[in-house]
Design an enzyme around this catalytic site. Sequence first.
Site, PDB file in Angstrom:
ATOM      1  N   SER A 247       0.821  -1.223   0.000  1.00  0.00           N
ATOM      2  CA  SER A 247       0.000   0.000   0.000  1.00  0.00           C
ATOM      3  C   SER A 247       0.853   1.271   0.000  1.00  0.00           C
ATOM      4  O   SER A 247       0.599   2.201  -0.789  1.00  0.00           O
ATOM      5  CB  SER A 247      -0.958   0.002   1.189  1.00  0.00           C
ATOM      6  OG  SER A 247      -0.245  -0.099   2.402  1.00  0.00           O
TER       7      SER A 247
ATOM      8  N   HIS B  24      -2.533  -8.420   2.667  1.00  0.00           N
ATOM      9  CA  HIS B  24      -2.027  -7.179   3.276  1.00  0.00           C
ATOM     10  C   HIS B  24      -3.049  -6.724   4.316  1.00  0.00           C
ATOM     11  O   HIS B  24      -3.306  -7.438   5.278  1.00  0.00           O
ATOM     12  CB  HIS B  24      -1.775  -6.180   2.138  1.00  0.00           C
ATOM     13  CG  HIS B  24      -1.027  -4.937   2.498  1.00  0.00           C
ATOM     14  ND1 HIS B  24      -0.257  -4.821   3.618  1.00  0.00           N
ATOM     15  CD2 HIS B  24      -0.923  -3.725   1.856  1.00  0.00           C
ATOM     16  CE1 HIS B  24       0.287  -3.608   3.670  1.00  0.00           C
ATOM     17  NE2 HIS B  24      -0.117  -2.927   2.607  1.00  0.00           N
TER      18      HIS B  24
ATOM     19  N   HIS C 208       5.423 -12.835   7.874  1.00  0.00           N
ATOM     20  CA  HIS C 208       5.682 -11.472   7.399  1.00  0.00           C
ATOM     21  C   HIS C 208       6.783 -11.498   6.352  1.00  0.00           C
ATOM     22  O   HIS C 208       7.698 -12.325   6.432  1.00  0.00           O
ATOM     23  CB  HIS C 208       6.084 -10.549   8.560  1.00  0.00           C
ATOM     24  CG  HIS C 208       5.895  -9.104   8.230  1.00  0.00           C
ATOM     25  ND1 HIS C 208       6.865  -8.361   7.605  1.00  0.00           N
ATOM     26  CD2 HIS C 208       4.825  -8.288   8.386  1.00  0.00           C
ATOM     27  CE1 HIS C 208       6.403  -7.134   7.421  1.00  0.00           C
ATOM     28  NE2 HIS C 208       5.167  -7.060   7.877  1.00  0.00           N
TER      29      HIS C 208
ATOM     30  N   ARG D 208       4.257  -4.781  17.546  1.00  0.00           N
ATOM     31  CA  ARG D 208       2.912  -4.192  17.559  1.00  0.00           C
ATOM     32  C   ARG D 208       1.919  -5.222  18.109  1.00  0.00           C
ATOM     33  O   ARG D 208       0.979  -4.882  18.822  1.00  0.00           O
ATOM     34  CB  ARG D 208       2.510  -3.734  16.149  1.00  0.00           C
ATOM     35  CG  ARG D 208       3.494  -2.710  15.561  1.00  0.00           C
ATOM     36  CD  ARG D 208       3.214  -2.441  14.102  1.00  0.00           C
ATOM     37  NE  ARG D 208       3.311  -3.657  13.315  1.00  0.00           N
ATOM     38  CZ  ARG D 208       2.945  -3.759  12.041  1.00  0.00           C
ATOM     39  NH1 ARG D 208       2.449  -2.709  11.409  1.00  0.00           N
ATOM     40  NH2 ARG D 208       3.061  -4.899  11.387  1.00  0.00           N
TER      41      ARG D 208
ATOM     42  N   ASP E  67      -1.832  -8.096  12.730  1.00  0.00           N
ATOM     43  CA  ASP E  67      -3.221  -8.416  12.398  1.00  0.00           C
ATOM     44  C   ASP E  67      -3.797  -9.543  13.252  1.00  0.00           C
ATOM     45  O   ASP E  67      -5.007  -9.754  13.274  1.00  0.00           O
ATOM     46  CB  ASP E  67      -3.326  -8.810  10.923  1.00  0.00           C
ATOM     47  CG  ASP E  67      -3.041  -7.621  10.023  1.00  0.00           C
ATOM     48  OD1 ASP E  67      -3.360  -6.492  10.428  1.00  0.00           O
ATOM     49  OD2 ASP E  67      -2.489  -7.823   8.928  1.00  0.00           O
TER      50      ASP E  67
HETATM   51  C1  LIG Z   1       2.467 -11.986   5.142  1.00  0.00           C
HETATM   52  C2  LIG Z   1       2.795 -12.977   4.044  1.00  0.00           C
HETATM   53  C3  LIG Z   1       1.953 -12.620   2.793  1.00  0.00           C
HETATM   54  C4  LIG Z   1       4.283 -12.893   3.713  1.00  0.00           C
HETATM   55  O1  LIG Z   1       4.508 -13.682   2.596  1.00  0.00           O
HETATM   56  P1  LIG Z   1       5.974 -14.121   2.177  1.00  0.00           P
HETATM   57  O2  LIG Z   1       6.927 -13.018   2.322  1.00  0.00           O
HETATM   58  O3  LIG Z   1       5.848 -14.766   0.835  1.00  0.00           O
HETATM   59  O4  LIG Z   1       6.298 -15.192   3.319  1.00  0.00           O
HETATM   60  P2  LIG Z   1       7.335 -16.405   3.260  1.00  0.00           P
HETATM   61  O5  LIG Z   1       8.521 -16.056   2.440  1.00  0.00           O
HETATM   62  O6  LIG Z   1       7.547 -16.840   4.668  1.00  0.00           O
HETATM   63  O7  LIG Z   1       6.496 -17.510   2.458  1.00  0.00           O
HETATM   64  C5  LIG Z   1       7.059 -18.771   2.170  1.00  0.00           C
HETATM   65  C6  LIG Z   1       5.929 -19.767   2.078  1.00  0.00           C
HETATM   66  O8  LIG Z   1       5.294 -19.874   3.352  1.00  0.00           O
HETATM   67  C7  LIG Z   1       3.910 -19.641   3.222  1.00  0.00           C
HETATM   68  N1  LIG Z   1       3.406 -18.912   4.388  1.00  0.00           N
HETATM   69  C8  LIG Z   1       3.862 -17.757   4.910  1.00  0.00           C
HETATM   70  N2  LIG Z   1       3.086 -17.371   5.942  1.00  0.00           N
HETATM   71  C9  LIG Z   1       2.128 -18.320   6.070  1.00  0.00           C
HETATM   72  C10 LIG Z   1       1.019 -18.477   6.931  1.00  0.00           C
HETATM   73  N3  LIG Z   1       0.703 -17.561   7.852  1.00  0.00           N
HETATM   74  N4  LIG Z   1       0.249 -19.560   6.782  1.00  0.00           N
HETATM   75  C11 LIG Z   1       0.545 -20.496   5.843  1.00  0.00           C
HETATM   76  N5  LIG Z   1       1.553 -20.394   4.961  1.00  0.00           N
HETATM   77  C12 LIG Z   1       2.336 -19.309   5.089  1.00  0.00           C
HETATM   78  C13 LIG Z   1       3.800 -18.758   1.995  1.00  0.00           C
HETATM   79  O9  LIG Z   1       2.469 -18.806   1.463  1.00  0.00           O
HETATM   80  C14 LIG Z   1       4.835 -19.380   1.091  1.00  0.00           C
HETATM   81  O10 LIG Z   1       4.282 -20.573   0.562  1.00  0.00           O
HETATM   82  P3  LIG Z   1       4.590 -21.034  -0.964  1.00  0.00           P
HETATM   83  O11 LIG Z   1       6.090 -21.144  -1.051  1.00  0.00           O
HETATM   84  O12 LIG Z   1       3.873 -22.324  -1.067  1.00  0.00           O
HETATM   85  O13 LIG Z   1       4.042 -19.959  -1.840  1.00  0.00           O
HETATM   86  C15 LIG Z   1       2.486 -14.430   4.508  1.00  0.00           C
HETATM   87  O14 LIG Z   1       3.225 -14.707   5.666  1.00  0.00           O
HETATM   88  C16 LIG Z   1       1.020 -14.668   4.740  1.00  0.00           C
HETATM   89  O15 LIG Z   1       0.288 -14.957   3.787  1.00  0.00           O
HETATM   90  N6  LIG Z   1       0.544 -14.532   6.017  1.00  0.00           N
HETATM   91  C17 LIG Z   1      -0.846 -14.659   6.334  1.00  0.00           C
HETATM   92  C18 LIG Z   1      -1.580 -13.391   5.963  1.00  0.00           C
HETATM   93  C19 LIG Z   1      -1.209 -12.239   6.876  1.00  0.00           C
HETATM   94  O16 LIG Z   1      -1.166 -12.377   8.077  1.00  0.00           O
HETATM   95  N7  LIG Z   1      -0.980 -11.071   6.256  1.00  0.00           N
HETATM   96  C20 LIG Z   1      -0.714  -9.847   7.009  1.00  0.00           C
HETATM   97  C21 LIG Z   1       0.704  -9.427   6.881  1.00  0.00           C
HETATM   98  S1  LIG Z   1       1.060  -8.046   7.919  1.00  0.00           S
END
Ligand SMILES: CC(C)(COP(=O)(O)OP(=O)(O)OC[C@H]1O[C@@H](n2cnc3c(N)ncnc32)[C@H](O)[C@@H]1OP(=O)(O)O)[C@@H](O)C(=O)NCCC(=O)NCCS
Length: 440
Positions: free
Chosen positions: A240, A270, A316, A325, A371
């Site tokens: 964002s 996000h 994250h 936070r 979150d």
């Molecule tokens: C925040 C987020 C998008 C970061 O993504 P990222 O930087 O790609 O995270 P990573 O590098 O750790 O991801 C590696 C793998 O772990 C998975 N992973 C990461 N967090 C996960 C979670 N909370 N639950 C399940 N799988 C998760 C990813 O989907 C990715 O899977 P893939 O290789 O099959 O595509 C991810 O952690 C997520 O989707 N979290 C849940 C949603 C959330 O809380 N979002 C708010 C962020 S402030």
Amino acid sequence: MTLEAKIREKIQLRRERIDCLKREHGDFVISNVTVEQIYSGIRGVPIQVSDISYVDPEKGVRYQGYTVDECINLLPNPEDSRFPYIGGLYYLLMTGELSTVARAVEIEEDWRARSEVPDVVFNVIDAFPDGAAAMAMFSAALLSMSSGSKFAAQYADGMDKKEHWIPMLDDSMDLIARAPEICAYIYNKKYRNHEHIKPDPGLDYAANFAHMVGLDDPQVYDLLRMTLLLLADHENANVSAHTAHLVGSALSDIYLACSAGLNGLAGPLHGLANQECFKYIQEVCDRFQGVPDEDSLTAYLQQTLSSGRVIPGYGHAVLRSIDPRFAVEYKFGKATAADDPYFQTAKAIFKTAPAILKATGKVKNPWPNVDALTGVLFNHFGLTHSSFYTVLFGLSRLMGFTCHIVWARAVNKPIERPKALTTRILEAMVSEQNLENLIR
Ligand SMILES: CC(C)(COP(=O)(O)OP(=O)(O)OC[C@H]1O[C@@H](n2cnc3c(N)ncnc32)[C@H](O)[C@@H]1OP(=O)(O)O)[C@@H](O)C(=O)NCCC(=O)NCCS
């Protein structure tokens, strides 16, 4: 000294520091980009300067160098409150200086004086069906103010680009000033049968929002002050903030840029995660008719993963430990909502999910992010409609968007235009084949 005068005082030195870095070290290589990174969301590649806030992977966000705990301890609070005036936070984000009570109050008074929302905004919101997405209404409301942008008007008249930041700041202050009433209008339209409540000029910025949605309770005032502080900025490279900054770099006005930023915030990976997270906690409680025991919860979380879903509120892109936070929210929840079954379920997930996520071997950060708890606290204190939660995130994040954009104009950052490559070019690069033939 006004906010404008304080920023003016700082601009020259900042411009000199940047000029010096570019002149003396312009060729210094910060990082290389790998094929893996270019296909993985440009993860880890430094693409921005983010002086307003920086996310330390271990310690979390720092606003102008201050951790969130330091901000809570050092910024001035309204009387009887545990959390600071949002005006003081904005002063810190914009200027890098801690605010006195007088400064914080002065900023909030300035916002009060600018807070009248143009009728067009209400008309635009009313044109949406009540069931439409709250974030779509919020984004459209901002767009509808674009025609009143002072920056756009002065730019059209012709102005020195060194002065762009001044009307950009003016617009930013208008936008921040109007945002709480806009958000409250959306809330009341959607969830309170169109019963709108007038602002109370006697309340501070955060408390006034609570008042306008019918929650006149000092604990809710504090919840709002805390939330607006915690979500105000998280570096300039997340979806964002980066979007808002990118659009602003085309010299689009603050309303266009911030509306674009909100659209990015509305995505489930996000800002929408705070809604998804609370819905998930509700789902768990419904499934087990209360707080599940450890074994049942473990099985449930594992089933979530095996069905290809994420555990919302965990993980994250940058952080590599518990989000501080989250820690602030957890402390607030323990003191005010310890008996709430949703808080207890969130607590149980906190105890169980990290080990399960770690065991996947691929999740880089198994710890909770901000979150994971916001929705639980909102719900506990009467903001029971989770489809609104991302709007509150947006209300806060507008502070970060606007500070980055004002400073981008203050230091005359150029339009952003990174380079894109094709898969064929990458194939040629790695195989050292004849690039020219492959591009065709
Ligand atoms: C925040 C987020 C998008 C970061 O993504 P990222 O930087 O790609 O995270 P990573 O590098 O750790 O991801 C590696 C793998 O772990 C998975 N992973 C990461 N967090 C996960 C979670 N909370 N639950 C399940 N799988 C998760 C990813 O989907 C990715 O899977 P893939 O290789 O099959 O595509 C991810 O952690 C997520 O989707 N979290 C849940 C949603 C959330 O809380 N979002 C708010 C962020 S402030």
